[in-house]
Design an enzyme around this catalytic site. Sequence first.
Site, PDB file in Angstrom:
ATOM      1  N   GLY A 127     -40.920  28.401 103.941  1.00  0.00           N
ATOM      2  CA  GLY A 127     -41.802  27.902 104.586  1.00  0.00           C
ATOM      3  C   GLY A 127     -40.751  27.019 106.813  1.00  0.00           C
ATOM      4  NE  ARG A 128     -35.719  24.577 105.146  1.00  0.00           N
ATOM      5  CZ  ARG A 128     -36.053  24.032 103.292  1.00  0.00           C
ATOM      6  NH1 ARG A 128     -37.265  24.101 102.736  1.00  0.00           N
ATOM      7  NH2 ARG A 128     -34.756  25.092 102.818  1.00  0.00           N
ATOM      8  CG  HIS A 146     -34.308   2.142 129.511  1.00  0.00           C
ATOM      9  ND1 HIS A 146     -33.804   1.831 130.633  1.00  0.00           N
ATOM     10  CD2 HIS A 146     -34.149   3.977 129.836  1.00  0.00           C
ATOM     11  CE1 HIS A 146     -33.743   1.921 131.513  1.00  0.00           C
ATOM     12  NE2 HIS A 146     -34.185   3.335 130.612  1.00  0.00           N
ATOM     13  CE  LYS A 173     -44.940  19.423  97.278  1.00  0.00           C
ATOM     14  NZ  LYS A 173     -44.547  21.345  96.819  1.00  0.00           N
ATOM     15  CD  GLU A 231     -38.328  20.443 102.989  1.00  0.00           C
ATOM     16  OE1 GLU A 231     -38.770  21.654 103.619  1.00  0.00           O
ATOM     17  OE2 GLU A 231     -39.696  20.400 102.307  1.00  0.00           O
ATOM     18  CD  GLU A 265     -49.260  16.951 100.657  1.00  0.00           C
ATOM     19  OE1 GLU A 265     -49.810  17.980 100.225  1.00  0.00           O
ATOM     20  OE2 GLU A 265     -48.366  15.700 100.877  1.00  0.00           O
ATOM     21  CE  LYS A 320     -43.608  32.027 100.753  1.00  0.00           C
ATOM     22  NZ  LYS A 320     -42.335  31.416 100.912  1.00  0.00           N
TER      23      LYS A 320
HETATM   24  C1  G6Q Z   1     -40.472  24.715 103.653  1.00  0.00           C
HETATM   25  C2  G6Q Z   1     -41.118  24.101 103.035  1.00  0.00           C
HETATM   26  C3  G6Q Z   1     -42.548  23.177 102.771  1.00  0.00           C
HETATM   27  C4  G6Q Z   1     -43.893  24.482 102.745  1.00  0.00           C
HETATM   28  C5  G6Q Z   1     -44.846  22.681 102.867  1.00  0.00           C
HETATM   29  C6  G6Q Z   1     -46.686  23.629 103.136  1.00  0.00           C
HETATM   30  O1  G6Q Z   1     -39.859  25.156 104.016  1.00  0.00           O
HETATM   31  O2  G6Q Z   1     -41.376  25.082 101.504  1.00  0.00           O
HETATM   32  O3  G6Q Z   1     -42.652  22.000 104.054  1.00  0.00           O
HETATM   33  O4  G6Q Z   1     -43.423  24.414 103.806  1.00  0.00           O
HETATM   34  O5  G6Q Z   1     -44.948  22.116 101.027  1.00  0.00           O
HETATM   35  O6  G6Q Z   1     -46.373  24.936 102.236  1.00  0.00           O
HETATM   36  P1  G6Q Z   1     -47.128  25.978 101.873  1.00  0.00           P
HETATM   37  O7  G6Q Z   1     -47.405  26.687 102.878  1.00  0.00           O
HETATM   38  O8  G6Q Z   1     -47.358  26.105 100.821  1.00  0.00           O
HETATM   39  O9  G6Q Z   1     -49.345  24.720 101.934  1.00  0.00           O
END
Ligand code: G6Q
Length: 543
Positions: free
Chosen positions: A271-272, A388, A508, A357, A216, A210
């Site tokens: 994001g989620r 199991h 972070k 989250e 990462e 996003k």
């Molecule tokens: C979700 C968070 C988080 C996000 C990641 C990736 O609700 O905001 O999990 O999706 O940190 O972020 P980017 O899409 O910006 O790389």
Amino acid sequence: MTAGKLGLTELASWKALKTNFEKVKNDHLRELFSMEADRGGRLAVEAEGIYFDYSKQRITDETMQLLLALAQESGLKAKIEAMFRGDKINLTENRSVLHTALRVPKGKAVMLEGKDIMPEVHAVLDKMAGFAEKIRKGEWQGYTGKVIKNVVNIGIGGSDLGPVMAYEALKNYTKRGLLFRFVSNVDDTDFAEATQDLNAEETLFIISSKTFTTLETMTNAHTARAWVLKTLKDTQAVAKHFVAVSTNAVEVSKFGIDTANMFGFWDWVGGRYSMTSAIGLSNMIAFGPENFRAMLDGFHQMDEHFRNVAFEKNIPVLMGLLGIWNTSFFGAETLAVLPYEQYLKRFPAYLQQLTMESNGKQVTITGDRVDYQTGAIYWGEPGTNGQHSFYQMVHQGTKLIPCDFIAFTKALNPIGRHHDILAANVFAQAEALAFGKTAQEVKMDGAPDTLVAHKTFEGNKPSSMILMDKLTPNALGKLIALYEHCVFTQAAVWQINAFDQWGVQLGKVLADKIIPELESQEAPVLKHDSSTNTLIKRYRKLK
Ligand code: G6Q
């Protein structure tokens, strides 16, 4: 507490639930079922292809009435409307929360600040569909003219978990000639293993981010770029082997990706909650635009159910309230999600982010410390494997572990008796958890006295059963939206913000500070605590 607004524990329905809890907390499901002949059928709802049986939860009719009253008193209805209307309900980030718009079908408008946002949503979906078809039909060629055979999604968190989960869930519907890999971790191994057997000439990378600044993802994206260029040796190749899913066109083009190959979304998609946006591009390539749309329809049908159906028949509302009952009243710390469908193997991991989250918060939306338990720890494994392993603790441990069982009446790969055996197991587990086996029954089975205690099952372990027909794209959409709205319901009652995630920031920031301390040639002046300083020194010495 903010003036004029009652805190959760001051609400009349909450207080009444406290009283009700004292009354019912020792009731055993064995007694409840034997007193109420119709309990199993009565405490169940069927809607949108989901049969939701909550009769094995430790509730009475009075509990349910009070939980429903709690939803009313918490203003859930108005809060749902505020979300769908695009109000900036994510107050700490001053954002609207409109992932529900991503799955609204063509022909309907969704207004945000006086503008219909649906033309843009559909334009992106159409662009994704066009691109997906090109890859699926072998029309998109790599830099050397070879057909794309491998698709690697690079993203993390919300830009990874949804696509991986949906890819696995709908694998039965995917184009088998194409290979899909998902790289998320900054650990070198993730990238190395995902690419070690791939030919760069036949590989497409989707950089899903996003912000397009996530450490990462950008580290992996640059490694991917170098990996491609090592073989193709021309920066012109980047445009043929990389596309981006992002809201940040400036950073995308700085990376060298043609913005014509960028698939956008909007800041009103968290994001989620983004897997129905362009973040689902790898999914659309894998199982095709038609199946992707069927999945969106499933989401939308559950969205409409959540928005319009009376709370007593509203599955996500009921599920959310039962979760509150188990978490805030019984004090259950966790919830086990147990899908009896192998294709849902990544569903618990996906739900961990969605639920934890979102509702892992210790202050209310106005910043006051809560004085009740909020979001549960979600975890789980597909059945029957868990039986199991950890089910022992669920049956006979000292912790109360409520379970969500997810089952389907039809198999996607029917082979002999497998599916009946699978289904028998899920029903048996829910039954065993609820009713257990008394010491007397164990004795009657002939167990020696020394083993009676060991072989006794107390029972009274709460569970819900989500029973569906078959895991189709549509069914998956409904199932995910069900949990999204369950999370929303709980946040509304707990008075917390389900849409921010400040708890991920501190680590972070500290990592950004430590990276140069690990990499610098000269020994850095370390100003951490004595433990962190020692760890850094040791790492520097031994790396
Ligand atoms: C979700 C968070 C988080 C996000 C990641 C990736 O609700 O905001 O999990 O999706 O940190 O972020 P980017 O899409 O910006 O790389």
